[in-house]
Design a protein around this motif. Structure first.
Motif, PDB file in Angstrom:
ATOM      1  N   ARG A 148     -47.546 -78.274  65.500  1.00 43.93           N
ATOM      2  CA  ARG A 148     -48.000 -77.587  64.293  1.00 43.93           C
ATOM      3  C   ARG A 148     -49.506 -77.359  64.264  1.00 43.93           C
ATOM      4  O   ARG A 148     -49.969 -76.297  63.867  1.00 43.93           O
ATOM      5  N   VAL A 189     -43.354 -68.735  60.901  1.00 45.04           N
ATOM      6  CA  VAL A 189     -43.234 -70.188  61.062  1.00 45.04           C
ATOM      7  C   VAL A 189     -41.860 -70.737  60.693  1.00 45.04           C
ATOM      8  O   VAL A 189     -41.646 -71.943  60.744  1.00 45.04           O
ATOM      9  N   PHE A 237     -49.677 -73.620  53.229  1.00 48.82           N
ATOM     10  CA  PHE A 237     -49.592 -73.449  54.680  1.00 48.82           C
ATOM     11  C   PHE A 237     -50.146 -74.703  55.345  1.00 48.82           C
ATOM     12  O   PHE A 237     -51.166 -74.654  55.995  1.00 48.82           O
ATOM     13  N   ARG A 295     -50.199 -73.363  63.776  1.00 48.53           N
ATOM     14  CA  ARG A 295     -50.660 -72.795  62.506  1.00 48.53           C
ATOM     15  C   ARG A 295     -51.857 -71.858  62.673  1.00 48.53           C
ATOM     16  O   ARG A 295     -51.873 -70.779  62.096  1.00 48.53           O
ATOM     17  N   ARG A 333     -57.933 -68.948  55.334  1.00 46.26           N
ATOM     18  CA  ARG A 333     -57.482 -70.283  54.998  1.00 46.26           C
ATOM     19  C   ARG A 333     -58.231 -70.768  53.770  1.00 46.26           C
ATOM     20  O   ARG A 333     -59.415 -70.498  53.587  1.00 46.26           O
TER      21      ARG A 333
END
Length: 203
Positions: free
Chosen positions: A113, A177, A202, A117, A138
């Protein structure tokens, strides 16, 4: 002169109309022409436009924002406008997802992950910039989509066009995802807040 946009935008709006207007009866049942033309999404005019935009997408051609705004206004007059916009947003996300190379798609699903990501966020940024005229950043444990001028809101009445971006953003993250949390519409130009912002967790 109106700015150019990717032809996938108007194609998505018309595909949303067609999806909602498609009959739920037995697909083998033949529609008479009169009934077909009463459903905008099944009319000969819409089908011809879908073919035109699909060919433009195939050739990598662009169209004008005026065409997108005109379609959004047409959809906004429908009582099921929000449903159509959501369907269109999901269609755009699915088609845009296909533009990601197979190696990148598999990497997002297979890598740990902490590596996957950032790769998924990078693809989301590219797609938002190319197709939505927006920016993905982000924000802590979330991804935020910011669109200064959502085209589906121009000339529409109550902000239903926001559903296009909300559904598209959520569907894109789900495809990338394998899951997606609820999308929060935390800022809206339809409410006089200058621009639209959508946030999705997220981690």
């Amino acid at each position: 002169m109106a700015a150019p946009v990717d032809a996938l935008l108007p194609l998505s709006l018309l595909e949303g109309v067609r999806a909602v207007d498609r009959p739920i009866e037995d697909p083998e049942t033949e529609f008479v022409a009169e009934l077909r033309n009463k459903r905008l999404g099944l009319s000969d005019t819409v089908l011809a436009q879908i073919r035109r935009y699909a060919e433009a997408v195939r050739r990598g051609q662009r169209t004008t924002t005026d065409e997108v705004v005109a379609l959004a206004r047409l959809i906004d007059r429908r009582p099921d406008a929000e449903v159509v916009f959501r369907e269109a947003g999901r269609y755009l996300a699915e088609r845009a997802y296909r533009t990601i190379g197979g190696t990148a798609r598999r990497g997002v699903r297979a890598l740990p992950r902490f590596m996957a990501r950032p790769l998924a966020a990078r693809q989301a940024r590219r797609i938002a910039r190319r197709y939505l005229g927006g920016r993905v950043e982000r924000a802590g444990s979330a991804l935020v989509l910011e669109v200064p001028r959502p085209l589906t809101l121009d000339g529409t009445s109550d902000g239903a066009g926001c559903a296009f971006y909300e559904a598209g953003f959520g569907e894109l993250l789900r495809l990338l995802v394998g899951r997606a949390d609820a999308v929060a519409h935390e800022q809206c130009s339809a409410r006089g807040e200058g621009r639209c912002r959508w946030r999705i967790e997220f981690p």
